[in-house]
Design an enzyme around this catalytic site. Structure first.
Site, PDB file in Angstrom:
ATOM      1  N   GLN A  67     -25.852 -10.281  43.788  1.00 59.76           N
ATOM      2  CA  GLN A  67     -24.148  -9.829  43.610  1.00 59.76           C
ATOM      3  C   GLN A  67     -23.626 -10.353  44.802  1.00 59.76           C
ATOM      4  OE1 GLN A  67     -24.791  -5.698  43.059  1.00 59.76           O
ATOM      5  NE2 GLN A  67     -24.842  -5.764  40.824  1.00 59.76           N
ATOM      6  N   CYS A  97     -19.051   3.656  37.926  1.00 54.45           N
ATOM      7  CA  CYS A  97     -20.464   3.334  38.579  1.00 54.45           C
ATOM      8  C   CYS A  97     -21.414   4.389  38.144  1.00 54.45           C
ATOM      9  CB  CYS A  97     -20.305   3.175  40.158  1.00 54.45           C
ATOM     10  SG  CYS A  97     -22.045   2.966  40.998  1.00 54.45           S
ATOM     11  N   THR A  98     -22.437   3.945  37.803  1.00 56.16           N
ATOM     12  CA  THR A  98     -23.472   4.898  37.107  1.00 56.16           C
ATOM     13  C   THR A  98     -24.134   5.862  38.026  1.00 56.16           C
ATOM     14  OG1 THR A  98     -25.126   3.226  36.941  1.00 56.16           O
ATOM     15  CG2 THR A  98     -23.796   3.647  34.950  1.00 56.16           C
ATOM     16  N   GLU A  99     -23.819   5.463  39.607  1.00 58.36           N
ATOM     17  CA  GLU A  99     -24.655   6.454  40.524  1.00 58.36           C
ATOM     18  C   GLU A  99     -23.384   7.453  40.856  1.00 58.36           C
ATOM     19  OE1 GLU A  99     -27.145   3.168  40.221  1.00 58.36           O
ATOM     20  OE2 GLU A  99     -25.051   3.020  40.644  1.00 58.36           O
ATOM     21  N   MET A 116     -30.670  -0.408  37.744  1.00 65.18           N
ATOM     22  CA  MET A 116     -29.560  -0.805  38.539  1.00 65.18           C
ATOM     23  C   MET A 116     -28.745   0.583  38.676  1.00 65.18           C
ATOM     24  SD  MET A 116     -29.186  -4.437  36.827  1.00 65.18           S
ATOM     25  CE  MET A 116     -29.376  -3.847  35.158  1.00 65.18           C
ATOM     26  N   THR A 131     -25.396   0.189  33.583  1.00 66.10           N
ATOM     27  CA  THR A 131     -24.778  -0.194  34.701  1.00 66.10           C
ATOM     28  C   THR A 131     -23.399  -0.744  34.285  1.00 66.10           C
ATOM     29  OG1 THR A 131     -24.489  -1.573  36.618  1.00 66.10           O
ATOM     30  CG2 THR A 131     -25.753  -2.495  34.986  1.00 66.10           C
ATOM     31  N   ASN A 132     -22.166  -0.233  34.857  1.00 69.90           N
ATOM     32  CA  ASN A 132     -20.899  -0.794  35.130  1.00 69.90           C
ATOM     33  C   ASN A 132     -20.772  -2.188  35.592  1.00 69.90           C
ATOM     34  OD1 ASN A 132     -18.641   1.387  34.021  1.00 69.90           O
ATOM     35  ND2 ASN A 132     -20.600   2.513  35.424  1.00 69.90           N
ATOM     36  N   THR A 133     -20.922  -2.652  36.761  1.00 68.33           N
ATOM     37  CA  THR A 133     -20.675  -3.979  37.763  1.00 68.33           C
ATOM     38  C   THR A 133     -21.702  -4.811  36.622  1.00 68.33           C
ATOM     39  OG1 THR A 133     -21.156  -2.598  39.685  1.00 68.33           O
ATOM     40  CG2 THR A 133     -21.346  -4.899  39.618  1.00 68.33           C
TER      41      THR A 133
END
Length: 230
Positions: free
Chosen positions: A52, A197-199, A10, A83-85
């Protein structure tokens, strides 16, 4: 060494970074041919994104619990949600598993405290920025205020994440947009900025700005290794 249970996918781009960082840090700490003991359950991200944006967090909770329980049954000693979300569902995961859950906000707060900062900016998906599941935990548990950009900037950050970063697209123009938003956060009082956000750290790097950036992917992965070796 404890076995790390990773809920990934994710997106898979950032999950690759988690896996690489965790094994790199283990090797640095232990030397030789050491690597981490880990399991990863990789979610099908198209389904996650659809749910989501439909606001179906109940089904998302069921997916996250299923992933965590699979890792638990597979022998994981603790859970890392990559993932943060999806930390919006951290409590749901913890309530339905028996092993510890390593929360990304707690790991990030510990790093922020090393700088003595009390007020930071937060970038991430609209879910992360506009809902309070990370900001509230930072404030109530760690006495760190995290504030967010204005609405047009939030829309732009969210769009770049979902239309570019999770698809593996990283452009100079988007990097410049993020850096401008980061500068605005600092102008409004941020002592540093959480890349929540991990991206995002795949696009914006520490060397791109003089602002102190808190890369939640690197922080979380480092904390996971510390827990595994404790």
């Amino acid at each position: 060494m404890k076995t790390i249970g990773l809920i990934g996918g994710m997106s898979w781009e950032s999950s690759v970074v988690y896996y690489q960082l965790i094994n790199t840090i283990v090797k640095e700490k232990l030397g030789g041919h050491h690597s981490s003991r880990s399991l990863m359950y990789s979610a099908e991200f198209d389904e996650i994104v659809r749910l989501q944006h439909q606001g179906d967090w109940q089904t998302l909770g069921e997916i996250m619990v299923d992933a965590a329980q699979r890792l638990e049954k597979g022998g994981a000693d603790f859970i890392v949600l990559c993932t943060n979300t999806m930390h919006k569902l951290a409590d749901t995961i913890e309530e339905n598993t028996r092993i510890p859950f390593l929360h990304i906000a707690d790991a990030t707060a510990a790093e922020i405290k090393k700088y003595g900062f009390k007020k930071v900016g937060l970038l991430g998906t609209k879910f992360t920025m506009e809902e309070d599941f990370l900001r509230k935990r930072l404030q109530e548990k760690h006495q760190i205020e995290a504030f967010i950009p204005d609405q047009p900037a939030r829309e732009r950050v969210h769009t770049i994440i979902y239309e570019e970063l999770i698809k593996g697209r990283f452009t100079d123009s988007s990097r410049k947009e993020f850096l401008h938003i980061i500068d605005d956060l600092v102008a409004n009082g941020a002592e540093g900025v959480i890349l929540g956000c991990t991206e995002i750290p795949l696009l914006v790097r520490a060397q791109d700005t003089d602002v102190v950036l808190f890369d939640t992917t690197a922080i979380h992965a480092t904390n996971a290794v510390e827990m595994a070796l404790s």
